[in-house]
Enzyme design. Structure first.
Site, PDB file in Angstrom:
ATOM      1  N   ARG A 228       0.858  -1.177   0.000  1.00 54.92           N
ATOM      2  CA  ARG A 228       0.000   0.000   0.000  1.00 54.92           C
ATOM      3  C   ARG A 228       0.895   1.228   0.000  1.00 54.92           C
ATOM      4  NH1 ARG A 228      -3.634  -2.759  -1.404  1.00 54.92           N
ATOM      5  NH2 ARG A 228      -5.584  -3.187  -0.305  1.00 54.92           N
ATOM      6  N   HIS A 276      -0.981  -0.149 -10.028  1.00 56.76           N
ATOM      7  CA  HIS A 276      -1.664  -1.104  -9.145  1.00 56.76           C
ATOM      8  C   HIS A 276      -2.227  -2.282  -9.963  1.00 56.76           C
ATOM      9  CE1 HIS A 276      -3.733  -1.295  -4.960  1.00 56.76           C
ATOM     10  NE2 HIS A 276      -3.566  -2.520  -5.448  1.00 56.76           N
TER      11      HIS A 276
HETATM   12  N1  LIG Z   1      -0.743  -4.510  -5.265  1.00 51.08           N
HETATM   13  C1  LIG Z   1      -1.828  -5.273  -5.173  1.00 51.08           C
HETATM   14  O1  LIG Z   1      -2.611  -5.422  -6.105  1.00 51.08           O
HETATM   15  C2  LIG Z   1      -2.095  -6.011  -3.898  1.00 51.08           C
HETATM   16  C3  LIG Z   1      -2.783  -7.238  -3.962  1.00 51.08           C
HETATM   17  C4  LIG Z   1      -2.946  -7.980  -2.776  1.00 51.08           C
HETATM   18  C5  LIG Z   1      -2.502  -7.458  -1.590  1.00 51.08           C
HETATM   19  N2  LIG Z   1      -1.894  -6.235  -1.553  1.00 51.08           N
HETATM   20  C6  LIG Z   1      -1.429  -5.673  -0.287  1.00 51.08           C
HETATM   21  O2  LIG Z   1      -0.376  -6.484   0.194  1.00 51.08           O
HETATM   22  C7  LIG Z   1      -0.582  -6.745   1.591  1.00 51.08           C
HETATM   23  C8  LIG Z   1       0.048  -8.080   1.920  1.00 51.08           C
HETATM   24  O3  LIG Z   1      -0.662  -9.119   1.263  1.00 51.08           O
HETATM   25  P1  LIG Z   1      -0.620 -10.628   1.807  1.00 51.08           P
HETATM   26  O4  LIG Z   1      -1.591 -11.387   0.984  1.00 51.08           O
HETATM   27  O5  LIG Z   1       0.774 -11.100   1.925  1.00 51.08           O
HETATM   28  O6  LIG Z   1      -1.230 -10.366   3.264  1.00 51.08           O
HETATM   29  P2  LIG Z   1      -1.122 -11.246   4.583  1.00 51.08           P
HETATM   30  O7  LIG Z   1      -1.098 -12.688   4.239  1.00 51.08           O
HETATM   31  O8  LIG Z   1      -2.174 -10.726   5.478  1.00 51.08           O
HETATM   32  O9  LIG Z   1       0.320 -10.861   5.176  1.00 51.08           O
HETATM   33  C9  LIG Z   1       0.575  -9.654   5.820  1.00 51.08           C
HETATM   34  C10 LIG Z   1       1.911  -9.778   6.517  1.00 51.08           C
HETATM   35  O10 LIG Z   1       2.258  -8.513   7.095  1.00 51.08           O
HETATM   36  C11 LIG Z   1       2.663  -8.727   8.429  1.00 51.08           C
HETATM   37  N3  LIG Z   1       2.449  -7.528   9.231  1.00 51.08           N
HETATM   38  C12 LIG Z   1       1.275  -6.983   9.658  1.00 51.08           C
HETATM   39  N4  LIG Z   1       1.506  -5.877  10.393  1.00 51.08           N
HETATM   40  C13 LIG Z   1       2.856  -5.746  10.443  1.00 51.08           C
HETATM   41  C14 LIG Z   1       3.718  -4.821  11.069  1.00 51.08           C
HETATM   42  N5  LIG Z   1       3.222  -3.798  11.799  1.00 51.08           N
HETATM   43  N6  LIG Z   1       5.049  -4.997  10.942  1.00 51.08           N
HETATM   44  C15 LIG Z   1       5.550  -6.040  10.226  1.00 51.08           C
HETATM   45  N7  LIG Z   1       4.786  -6.948   9.607  1.00 51.08           N
HETATM   46  C16 LIG Z   1       3.456  -6.790   9.703  1.00 51.08           C
HETATM   47  C17 LIG Z   1       1.845  -9.908   8.909  1.00 51.08           C
HETATM   48  O11 LIG Z   1       2.455 -10.482  10.052  1.00 51.08           O
HETATM   49  P3  LIG Z   1       1.945 -11.867  10.691  1.00 51.08           P
HETATM   50  O12 LIG Z   1       2.368 -12.943   9.708  1.00 51.08           O
HETATM   51  O13 LIG Z   1       2.664 -11.957  11.964  1.00 51.08           O
HETATM   52  O14 LIG Z   1       0.447 -11.750  10.799  1.00 51.08           O
HETATM   53  C18 LIG Z   1       1.895 -10.796   7.671  1.00 51.08           C
HETATM   54  O15 LIG Z   1       3.090 -11.531   7.653  1.00 51.08           O
HETATM   55  C19 LIG Z   1      -2.103  -6.721   1.762  1.00 51.08           C
HETATM   56  O16 LIG Z   1      -2.489  -6.395   3.079  1.00 51.08           O
HETATM   57  C20 LIG Z   1      -2.539  -5.664   0.775  1.00 51.08           C
HETATM   58  O17 LIG Z   1      -2.583  -4.391   1.389  1.00 51.08           O
HETATM   59  C21 LIG Z   1      -1.676  -5.512  -2.676  1.00 51.08           C
END
Ligand SMILES: NC(=O)c1ccc[n+]([C@@H]2O[C@H](COP(=O)([O-])OP(=O)(O)OC[C@H]3O[C@@H](n4cnc5c(N)ncnc54)[C@H](OP(=O)(O)O)[C@@H]3O)[C@@H](O)[C@H]2O)c1
Length: 315
Positions: A228, A276
């Site tokens: 983000r 995006h």
């Molecule tokens: N560009 C795009 O089109 C697109 C598409 C999909 C997603 N995204 C973005 O990418 C993000 C990640 O996706 P994902 O599928 O990998 O999500 P996810 O499976 O929810 O993983 C999020 C990771 O971030 C960690 N985290 C949360 N808060 C944190 C903090 N304060 N400090 C350090 N680490 C932290 C979590 O820790 P834990 O493992 O300990 O819970 C988890 O490992 C999404 O939330 C979304 O905003 C973007």
């Protein structure tokens, strides 16, 4: 009883949902007031449409959550919705649906940076010269936020001979063998040749990548943000690129989106910006349908669907 699903997704998706063995009734969501679906539906299937962004700080509607038992966010991130949306009895998200497409985008960004074949291209005898290329094998990929996307990337780059360090919020082991989990974002930044931002947009992650953190980066490092725009202080990023504190950035997300005309990130020579698109929605749409269908089957059997959102943590 027939399950009523109010869906903000496209007509073709909704038609396929109607064929689900549970035979749900799939209804449209009022375009300008999607929350009104709470009057008539059991499930609200949402996507980050402009109306939600406009209503980010709107007060909770009187009838919310009304009849709703479940809000399903097609996107993994739930930061594009007002806070009260997460007050529904159950909120789940589309985590993982696009993780491999996004991981491929990241691999492409890493190779573009490390092995710039276009930059090395020779068009005449006079251009025939030695140009040093960077490395992927032996380099370190630092992953900040080690969830569905971070783990997909780790599997790929380990197979390519890279080292992986990562940081996550909770104190839990890495599900991917060969990843070194570190205790802080700064430690990950300090050791990385490619710094990947893959953490959610939450109050706790607002501009978490800032001047102080970027001061730890290697001057040769490449930062990739597919998470983000809100997690990165863009002014600090521009400052780091201008001063040579950081070498390059690949950005699929910005704050705001889209950036206003004339913004420096559009034309900066050390930035590659994409609009995006890393999730490649049209390609992964069938996976979202499969995931929603499996979750409906779980829900109608009285079981918990996948990827429940922790409203307090914001992801
Ligand atoms: N560009 C795009 O089109 C697109 C598409 C999909 C997603 N995204 C973005 O990418 C993000 C990640 O996706 P994902 O599928 O990998 O999500 P996810 O499976 O929810 O993983 C999020 C990771 O971030 C960690 N985290 C949360 N808060 C944190 C903090 N304060 N400090 C350090 N680490 C932290 C979590 O820790 P834990 O493992 O300990 O819970 C988890 O490992 C999404 O939330 C979304 O905003 C973007």
């Amino acid at each position: 009883m027939t399950l009523v699903i109010a869906s903000q997704l496209e007509a073709g998706f909704n038609d396929e949902l109607r064929d689900h063995p549970a035979r749900p009734q799939v209804i449209d969501v009022p375009e300008e007031t999607p929350w009104d679906a709470a009057k008539s539906a059991d499930v609200l299937l949402v996507r980050p449409s402009p109306v939600w962004k406009k209503s980010l700080s709107s007060p909770r509607p009187d009838l919310w959550p009304g009849r709703l038992k479940w809000v399903y966010s097609a996107s993994t991130g739930v930061d594009y919705y007002p806070k009260w949306l997460l007050e529904a009895p159950l909120v789940t998200c589309g985590r993982g649906v696009a993780a491999d497409e996004i991981a491929d985008y990241i691999i492409s960004a890493i190779y573009h940076r490390a092995k710039d074949l276009e930059g090395a291209r020779v068009r005449s005898l006079s251009e025939w010269r030695q140009i040093p290329l960077g490395r992927v094998t032996g380099s370190t990929i630092g992953i900040i936020g080690f969830g569905a996307i971070g783990q997909e990337v780790a599997r790929r780059v380990i197979a390519l001979g890279a080292n992986v360090t990562a940081v996550r919020r909770r104190d839990q082991a890495s599900p991917v063998v060969g990843v070194t989990l570190l205790g802080s974002i700064s430690e990950v930044v300090a050791s990385a040749d490619h710094i990947l931002l893959a953490l959610p947009g939450t109050p706790a992650t607002q501009k978490v990548i800032n001047r102080a953190v970027l001061a730890h980066a290697k001057p040769t490092a490449h930062l990739i943000n597919i998470a983000r725009g809100s997690v990165l202080d863009q002014d600090a990023l521009l400052e780091a690129l201008d001063s040579g504190r950081l070498a390059y950035a690949t950005l699929d997300v910005t704050d705001p989106e889209p950036l206003p005309e004339g913004h420096r990130l559009y034309t900066h020579s050390k930035v590659r910006l994409t609009p995006h698109i890393s999730s490649n929605y049209l390609v992964v749409r069938h996976r979202l349908l499969e995931k929603v269908a499996n979750d409906i089957a779980l829900f109608t059997r009285g079981e918990t669907p996948s990827d429940v959102v922790d409203a307090a943590a914001g992801y």
